[in-house]
Design a protein around this motif. Structure first.
Motif, short mmCIF file in Angstrom:
data_model
loop_
_atom_site.label_atom_id
_atom_site.label_comp_id
_atom_site.label_asym_id
_atom_site.label_seq_id
_atom_site.Cartn_x
_atom_site.Cartn_y
_atom_site.Cartn_z
N ASP A 133 34.23 -98.50 9.53
CA ASP A 133 35.06 -97.77 8.57
C ASP A 133 34.93 -98.34 7.16
O ASP A 133 34.89 -97.60 6.17
N TYR A 134 34.87 -99.68 7.07
CA TYR A 134 34.76 -100.30 5.75
C TYR A 134 33.45 -99.91 5.07
O TYR A 134 33.42 -99.66 3.86
N ALA A 135 32.37 -99.86 5.83
CA ALA A 135 31.08 -99.45 5.26
C ALA A 135 31.16 -98.04 4.69
O ALA A 135 30.55 -97.74 3.66
N GLU A 136 31.94 -97.20 5.34
CA GLU A 136 32.10 -95.82 4.83
C GLU A 136 32.86 -95.83 3.51
O GLU A 136 32.49 -95.13 2.56
N THR A 137 33.93 -96.63 3.43
CA THR A 137 34.71 -96.67 2.18
C THR A 137 33.87 -97.22 1.03
O THR A 137 34.11 -96.89 -0.12
N CYS A 138 32.87 -98.05 1.34
CA CYS A 138 31.99 -98.61 0.30
C CYS A 138 30.87 -97.64 -0.07
O CYS A 138 30.08 -97.91 -1.00
N GLY A 139 30.77 -96.54 0.67
CA GLY A 139 29.71 -95.58 0.38
C GLY A 139 28.35 -96.02 0.90
O GLY A 139 27.31 -95.52 0.43
N LYS A 140 28.34 -96.94 1.87
CA LYS A 140 27.06 -97.41 2.41
C LYS A 140 26.50 -96.37 3.38
O LYS A 140 27.23 -95.82 4.20
N PRO A 141 25.20 -96.12 3.32
CA PRO A 141 24.59 -95.25 4.33
C PRO A 141 24.67 -95.94 5.68
O PRO A 141 24.40 -97.14 5.79
N LYS A 188 33.36 -108.46 4.48
CA LYS A 188 33.36 -107.51 3.35
C LYS A 188 32.25 -107.86 2.36
O LYS A 188 31.54 -106.98 1.87
N LYS A 189 32.14 -109.16 2.06
CA LYS A 189 31.14 -109.60 1.10
C LYS A 189 29.74 -109.20 1.53
O LYS A 189 28.95 -108.68 0.74
N TRP A 190 29.44 -109.42 2.81
CA TRP A 190 28.09 -109.12 3.29
C TRP A 190 27.84 -107.61 3.37
O TRP A 190 26.73 -107.14 3.09
N ILE A 191 28.84 -106.86 3.72
CA ILE A 191 28.67 -105.39 3.74
C ILE A 191 28.50 -104.88 2.31
O ILE A 191 27.65 -104.03 2.04
N ASP A 192 29.32 -105.42 1.40
CA ASP A 192 29.21 -105.01 -0.02
C ASP A 192 27.80 -105.26 -0.55
O ASP A 192 27.27 -104.45 -1.33
N GLU A 193 27.21 -106.39 -0.17
CA GLU A 193 25.92 -106.77 -0.72
C GLU A 193 24.74 -106.17 0.05
O GLU A 193 23.60 -106.30 -0.37
N SER A 194 25.03 -105.51 1.17
CA SER A 194 23.96 -104.88 1.95
C SER A 194 23.69 -103.47 1.44
O SER A 194 24.53 -102.85 0.80
N ASP A 195 22.48 -103.00 1.73
CA ASP A 195 22.10 -101.64 1.32
C ASP A 195 22.40 -100.62 2.40
O ASP A 195 22.69 -99.45 2.10
N VAL A 196 22.32 -101.05 3.65
CA VAL A 196 22.46 -100.13 4.80
C VAL A 196 23.32 -100.81 5.85
O VAL A 196 23.24 -102.03 6.06
#
Length: 318
Positions: free
Chosen positions: A86-94, A52-60
């Motif tokens: 799915d988690y990347a989608e909930t974070c609004g990540k492209p 989660k931490k790494w996805i949160d801090e990533s741009d894409v």
């Protein structure tokens, strides 16, 4: 200044080692930063919290989907790859996905064996793949396709101004300079806004007549009816009543020149007793003493009001 995007690379691991390595190289060669769980140690946090931490801090977020569904997360019942998607989608990540095509998967099976195919959770794999296919994605046959898909996708993401990315330390000085310029511009903008508000207030006051707006006064004079005595006017006025507005317009020339209180003229006397008191109340007419005589004429506000009426009438006729 060029920003570097952090790209989280998600995939099953054992069956896509070469593909992931190619993706990491492509991201680096494009001038950006790859991130993925095989590059980091989990530390003291649980594996999912670290992800989660790494996805949160990533741009894409980037998905490479081969023929496997992956290890199941007992909490969600999904594979880790599916859960990450799915988690990347909930974070609004492209998100963008690169999927192996069927022919390439067949060749991979011939080369690597059946372990590159999902057998235990095939239905879940198919459902996940259908979900990914419903979004914009690219297909690959070999390593070159993966690299090309990454280059093309990242070029598009570089144009997205909403993606923050990472800035080189060499650009920090310029960044601070830009920040200071923005702060100065913000202060100037606030100052200009205050000046505009002051000017708007002045304009508003200039269009007030004894505290009433132009529209309010116009509405009142239009609704105020004055009874007409028979044949006092020789022009085309008909009916038993006339609005104070219409009478004011018809007698504007008289007020502009001014008239004396002791004038014995019938029309002037009518206007003096029926209209002038109304106009005096709103400051449209002023009373002046000229020698021994009393004169009534348009005030500065009255001139302004008449001019505004004439301009409104002119614009409505154009």
């Amino acid at each position: 200044m060029k920003k570097r995007l952090q790209v989280f690379i998600s995939s099953t691991y054992a069956d896509l080692i070469e593909e992931r390595q190619a993706a990491v190289e492509a991201v680096l060669n494009a001038g950006h930063i790859p991130a993925g769980m095989e590059l980091f140690k989990s530390g003291d946090q649980s594996q999912k919290e670290t992800i989660k931490k790494w996805i949160d801090e990533s741009d894409v977020y980037m998905l490479i989907l081969g023929g496997r569904y992956g290890t199941i997360d007992q909490e969600t019942g999904k594979s880790y790859t599916h859960w990450e998607y799915d988690y990347a989608e909930t974070c609004g990540k492209p998100r963008f996905s690169i999927i192996i095509n069927d022919n390439a998967l067949d060749e991979k099976v011939k080369e690597k064996g059946q372990d590159v195919l999902e057998r235990e959770h095939y239905k879940e794999y198919r459902d996940f793949k259908d979900t990914v296919l419903s979004k914009i994605c690219k297909f690959y046959s070999d390593i070159k396709d993966i690299k090309l898909a990454i280059y093309e996708s990242l070029k598009e993401f570089e144009k997205d101004e909403t993606l923050v990315g990472w800035v080189s330390g060499n650009d920090v000085g310029r960044f601070i300079e830009i920040k200071e310029e923005n702060h100065t511009l913000l202060k100037e903008n606030m100052s200009l806004k205050e000046k505009v508000e002051i000017l708007e207030e002045k304009v508003k006051k200039n269009l007030e007549f004894n505290g009433y707006s132009y529209e309010e006064l116009q509405g009142y004079l239009q609704s105020k009816l004055i009874s007409l005595p028979g044949d006092i006017f020789n022009d085309n006025i008909t009916g038993d009543e006339i609005s104070a507005m219409d009478l004011f317009l018809k007698s504007a020339k008289l007020f502009s020149i001014g008239y004396e209180f002791n004038s014995g003229e019938k029309v002037t006397s009518f206007i003096h007793y029926r209209l002038t008191p109304i106009l005096l109340n709103f400051g449209l007419v002023e009373k002046l003493k000229v020698g021994t005589a009393i004169k009534f004429q348009l005030s500065e506000s009255g001139h302004k009001f008449i001019l505004k009426l004439e301009m409104d009438n002119f614009q409505s006729e154009c």
